[in-house]
Write a protein that holds these residues in place. Sequence first.
Motif, short mmCIF file in Angstrom:
data_model
loop_
_atom_site.label_atom_id
_atom_site.label_comp_id
_atom_site.label_asym_id
_atom_site.label_seq_id
_atom_site.Cartn_x
_atom_site.Cartn_y
_atom_site.Cartn_z
N GLU A 173 0.83 -1.21 0.00
CA GLU A 173 0.00 0.00 0.00
C GLU A 173 0.87 1.26 0.00
OE1 GLU A 173 -3.51 2.02 2.73
OE2 GLU A 173 -3.07 -0.11 2.94
N ARG A 174 1.97 1.21 0.80
CA ARG A 174 2.88 2.37 0.85
C ARG A 174 3.52 2.62 -0.51
NH1 ARG A 174 8.08 4.29 2.12
NH2 ARG A 174 9.03 2.27 1.73
N GLN A 175 3.94 1.54 -1.17
CA GLN A 175 4.58 1.67 -2.48
C GLN A 175 3.58 2.17 -3.54
OE1 GLN A 175 7.77 1.48 -3.19
NE2 GLN A 175 8.29 0.95 -1.07
N GLU A 176 2.34 1.75 -3.40
CA GLU A 176 1.32 2.24 -4.33
C GLU A 176 1.14 3.75 -4.18
OE1 GLU A 176 -3.40 1.58 -5.53
OE2 GLU A 176 -2.52 0.44 -3.88
N GLN A 177 1.14 4.22 -2.92
CA GLN A 177 1.01 5.65 -2.67
C GLN A 177 2.21 6.43 -3.23
OE1 GLN A 177 0.48 5.81 1.57
NE2 GLN A 177 -1.66 5.11 1.48
N LEU A 178 3.38 5.76 -3.23
CA LEU A 178 4.59 6.39 -3.79
C LEU A 178 4.66 6.24 -5.31
CD1 LEU A 178 7.19 5.16 -1.14
CD2 LEU A 178 6.32 7.49 -1.41
N ASN A 179 3.63 5.57 -5.88
CA ASN A 179 3.56 5.29 -7.32
C ASN A 179 4.66 4.34 -7.78
OD1 ASN A 179 2.00 5.68 -9.65
ND2 ASN A 179 3.51 7.10 -10.50
N SER A 232 4.83 -2.72 -5.75
CA SER A 232 3.55 -3.05 -5.13
C SER A 232 2.97 -4.34 -5.72
CB SER A 232 2.58 -1.89 -5.32
OG SER A 232 1.42 -2.07 -4.54
N GLN A 236 -3.15 -0.18 -13.22
CA GLN A 236 -2.42 1.08 -13.03
C GLN A 236 -1.06 1.08 -13.72
OE1 GLN A 236 -2.58 3.18 -9.11
NE2 GLN A 236 -3.65 1.34 -8.42
#
Length: 722
Positions: A85-91, A96, A122
């Motif tokens: 989830e953190r990596q997704e927020q960092l794109n 992710s 994505q």
Amino acid sequence: MTWHPNIKELLKDKKIDPIILFYENQIETNPSELNNYWYLGLAYLLKENYEDCESIWLLPFLEIKENNEKIISKSFVKILEEEAERQEQLNELNISVFLIEKVLEINPSLLNIIKLFLLRFQNKTFCVEIIHEYKCLDFIKDSSNLSEGETTLILHFLDKLLDIPHQFTLDFVKVSYSKLVNNPEFQELFADKIGLMAEEKRFLIYGAKLLEITLEHQPKNLETISKIFFFYFLSRNYNQARLSAIKYQKYSSTFIEKVFASYQLLLNAIESGDWLNIQDDFLLYQENLNSLVKQQPEIQEKYIFTRLANIGKLLLYVKDELHKNRQSINGIGQLFQKQAHNYYSCPVHFSEKLKVARKLKIGYIGHTLRSHSVGLLSRWLIKNHDRTQFSIYTYFACQKNDHITEQFFINNVDQAYNSTNVVNDFITQIEKDEIDILVDLDSFTHNLTAMIMALKPAPIQVSWLGMDSNGIPNIDYFIADPYVLPDNADKYYQEKIWRLPHTYLGVNGFEIDVPNLNRKKLAIQEKAIVFLNVQSALKRNPHTIHLQMKIIKSVADSYLLIKGSGDDQLAQQLYLTIAQQEGVEQERIKFLEMTLTEATHRANIKIADVVLDTYPYNGATTTLETLWMEVPLVTRVGEQFAARNSYTFMMNAGITEGIAWSDEEYIEWGIKLGTDENLRKEVSWKLRQSKKTSPLWNGKQFTKEMEKAYQQMWKIYIQENS
């Protein structure tokens, strides 16, 4: 669980080596704390060292006892999910994806499978095949009820998946539909996607298949069955369309449903070319229309009402009965207009500015202002308008624009308005533009245009160039000429017939390419006589085909070439059956493939010595193309507009050779032109000369005559409303 507080700044600055060193020290100090292994592996992952990452994660599993594996796996999965989830927020979507895939290896779940699919959308690596690869359909089937989180994610996934017309998409929808059928958000999404994919993007069979899934839960939903019918019909999948039409008829209970059922059955039969089996369908259809006109019932079903204006058009293809056909069409038009005002509340107030002397504002509305017969024929009028006297507006009803649209109907007008299917938006725009005369180019061919004309957004409304006028009382005038309607036609029309002095249509010719068809390809000798029929299945009335076969039989060494849309198998069955009945050898009947471009199609007409027209619905564009290519034509003149198109074009081109007023004359002209080479040459010469003098080939002169008609219509309106 999260990263150690001491290394959060290092994470922020992406200093990975110190993080690795930190967790290696932590493990050395406290080897039993398994979380340090998970975070050390993550650190290697952030450095894109996948091999060491996997090795570090494996170590705890090699040393733990079997009964502790589930507990350890649970904590490991939680850390992986949080980091994903953190990596997704960092794109950092690739990382992710890797983490969620790792989670699925340890603990596969529907929630994480859908998460993975969304991540792959994505980072643009999603392909529908992975739906089955991850066995998500089994998870959905095995779930008695979806959790709120699963439902939310599946809806997000469907929002993207439904944009992919594929069997695996249908598989996913079929399994998930029963779990979501009562979810309002899903129903709205599902309806919107069918509108987008089937109605706008024209993935018609895909739209039909999606709707068929809903019938498993509502098998007698007539609106859905009808929509499935039209999707199959428009995609020319006539067999499936017929099955849907039969199903609709089976479940019909009200009178108006039965009327609509008979229309769907006959429409599919005629357009597919199943003319040999239409008799019962036509009699039922005709009987239902007569009752509909007599009863003038209130129609509750909006999906039926919106198509109501067009259901009388099939009469024109079957019988040339001007009085009876117009009686039905006018009655349907009257009912349609009444229903339109019941459904839509959009009163129009014509501005007082309309009565001030100024340039007239002419609006043209249609869904075929493009590379289509209507667009190609009407473009010359648009191009030649006198812009000092007229302001020109175009309104595109649910059409896909192309280079013809751009060149003639956008760049060549004062304003072009493109919308989808919102009736009130069109009405508002036309009223805002203060259009004086609104010209309908669709006639029976589009529901939206008919609806707009019924609501009368302009003070004067005109029908021009369509199949025939559709009998809506709010249409004031129908453009004709001295030939295309008989002298007594006025008493049969709801609209006032406005006859132009020469022809109801004038064009500047057609683009011609190089032909890709020759006699050698068709195994036809050069000295043979080639007759040609180039019409859609809708116009292939068996009665006229019998006349054509009599001509072929009577002209030695002659062939009949057939080209046009419809079901190929049914076309062959139709023509070959009648050929056998008339004693014509099957080898003399040849079926042509469709050409890639209109310009090539026109060039190929020259293969013919004589073109044989259809009746009771003549060619229109094809007749003009034939005359432009200087090929003789035989036509049967009737009473109705559709049975007199070729007649008016031939008269305006200065030829009477080939104009027949009876079946006998049709056969006689066919034989005469087929056997008299000098007569054919004479007709061709006349057609060549007509290009210099005929009003048919003079777009500028025709435009002046239309403009004069508009000015006279306006003068009458001002006098009547002053």
